[in-house]
Motif scaffolding. Sequence first.
Motif, PDB file in Angstrom:
ATOM      1  N   ASN A 149      -6.772 -51.019   8.561  1.00 48.00           N
ATOM      2  CA  ASN A 149      -6.296 -50.075   7.547  1.00 48.00           C
ATOM      3  C   ASN A 149      -6.852 -50.491   6.188  1.00 48.00           C
ATOM      4  O   ASN A 149      -7.535 -51.516   6.071  1.00 48.00           O
ATOM      5  CB  ASN A 149      -4.758 -49.990   7.516  1.00 48.00           C
ATOM      6  CG  ASN A 149      -4.116 -51.352   7.353  1.00 48.00           C
ATOM      7  OD1 ASN A 149      -4.375 -52.054   6.375  1.00 48.00           O
ATOM      8  ND2 ASN A 149      -3.292 -51.741   8.325  1.00 48.00           N
ATOM      9  N   SER A 150      -6.542 -49.728   5.166  1.00 46.08           N
ATOM     10  CA  SER A 150      -7.121 -49.966   3.838  1.00 46.08           C
ATOM     11  C   SER A 150      -6.674 -51.280   3.196  1.00 46.08           C
ATOM     12  O   SER A 150      -7.362 -51.812   2.317  1.00 46.08           O
ATOM     13  CB  SER A 150      -6.769 -48.801   2.903  1.00 46.08           C
ATOM     14  OG  SER A 150      -5.356 -48.671   2.789  1.00 46.08           O
ATOM     15  N   THR A 151      -5.544 -51.830   3.629  1.00 49.93           N
ATOM     16  CA  THR A 151      -5.047 -53.066   3.010  1.00 49.93           C
ATOM     17  C   THR A 151      -5.919 -54.273   3.338  1.00 49.93           C
ATOM     18  O   THR A 151      -5.810 -55.315   2.687  1.00 49.93           O
ATOM     19  CB  THR A 151      -3.601 -53.360   3.460  1.00 49.93           C
ATOM     20  OG1 THR A 151      -3.573 -53.551   4.885  1.00 49.93           O
ATOM     21  CG2 THR A 151      -2.674 -52.204   3.093  1.00 49.93           C
ATOM     22  N   CYS A 164     -14.099 -45.292   0.727  1.00 53.32           N
ATOM     23  CA  CYS A 164     -12.818 -45.015   1.385  1.00 53.32           C
ATOM     24  C   CYS A 164     -12.200 -43.722   0.870  1.00 53.32           C
ATOM     25  O   CYS A 164     -11.213 -43.228   1.430  1.00 53.32           O
ATOM     26  CB  CYS A 164     -11.822 -46.158   1.134  1.00 53.32           C
ATOM     27  SG  CYS A 164     -12.103 -47.638   2.134  1.00 53.32           S
ATOM     28  N   THR A 175      -2.718 -44.314  -2.317  1.00 54.52           N
ATOM     29  CA  THR A 175      -2.867 -44.166  -0.863  1.00 54.52           C
ATOM     30  C   THR A 175      -3.312 -42.774  -0.449  1.00 54.52           C
ATOM     31  O   THR A 175      -4.130 -42.616   0.467  1.00 54.52           O
ATOM     32  CB  THR A 175      -1.543 -44.505  -0.148  1.00 54.52           C
ATOM     33  OG1 THR A 175      -1.110 -45.810  -0.549  1.00 54.52           O
ATOM     34  CG2 THR A 175      -1.712 -44.477   1.362  1.00 54.52           C
ATOM     35  N   THR A 180      -6.611 -43.859   5.401  1.00 54.41           N
ATOM     36  CA  THR A 180      -5.687 -44.947   5.745  1.00 54.41           C
ATOM     37  C   THR A 180      -5.954 -45.524   7.133  1.00 54.41           C
ATOM     38  O   THR A 180      -5.539 -46.633   7.437  1.00 54.41           O
ATOM     39  CB  THR A 180      -4.229 -44.446   5.691  1.00 54.41           C
ATOM     40  OG1 THR A 180      -4.089 -43.294   6.527  1.00 54.41           O
ATOM     41  CG2 THR A 180      -3.848 -44.069   4.262  1.00 54.41           C
TER      42      THR A 180
END
Length: 230
Positions: A149-151, A164, A175, A180
């Motif tokens: 995921n993006s984190t 992204c 977000t 995501t």
Amino acid sequence: MVEGGMKCVKYLLFVFNLIFVIAGIGLIAAGAYVKVKLEEYHDFFGSDFMGPGILLIIVGVIIFLLAFFGCCGAIKENYCLTLTFAVFLGIVFILEIAGGIAGYVLRNEIENTVDSKLNATLSRFNSSEGIKRTWDRLQHEFKCCGVTNSTNWRENYVETPQSCCIKEPCNTNVTSDIYTEGCATKFEDWLQDQVAIIGGVGIGFAFVQIIGILFACCLARAIRKEYEVV
């Protein structure tokens, strides 16, 4: 009667060889597509997944040449050429079956390889132009962000890339502005689909070749009988 049957088999074999020529060109084109596509991600995977595409190209070239060889044997009604064609076609048949099985086995290894390679390149995003370019291409093409995921980007002390972004203008800290879903699953699914198609085409075409082998053997037998009669 024998001569009429031989001519019928000869023409059928000739038609099948024309089909083999077209199929050979198709396999070369499919293999080239897969190879070129995966070369776009060479900075991630190197040559790890190049095998299936290269195998398709090699098999396609061999089948194309064998089809020409078979056509010559059929037209000239040459026993040695026709029998040699059947033997080599049988060898290619075995190679295609082996390649198809290897392709399905490779599918099981894809997940671990993709995850480990992608994770290893996250922290090098800003230090390697090749990795940065490949990550941007991956995220843009598959509409994803990070490995899972993006984190993942912030966890590796890297600012979330603009690739992204769902649309412009974009705030990568919001977000709703970025993808995501992670790239690993999407790329694995795509890669597994390509390998499955390659394996399926290889095995499917291999069984079609059995008909060509049977026709070649029948023609060789008819030619031999004609020689014996003469």
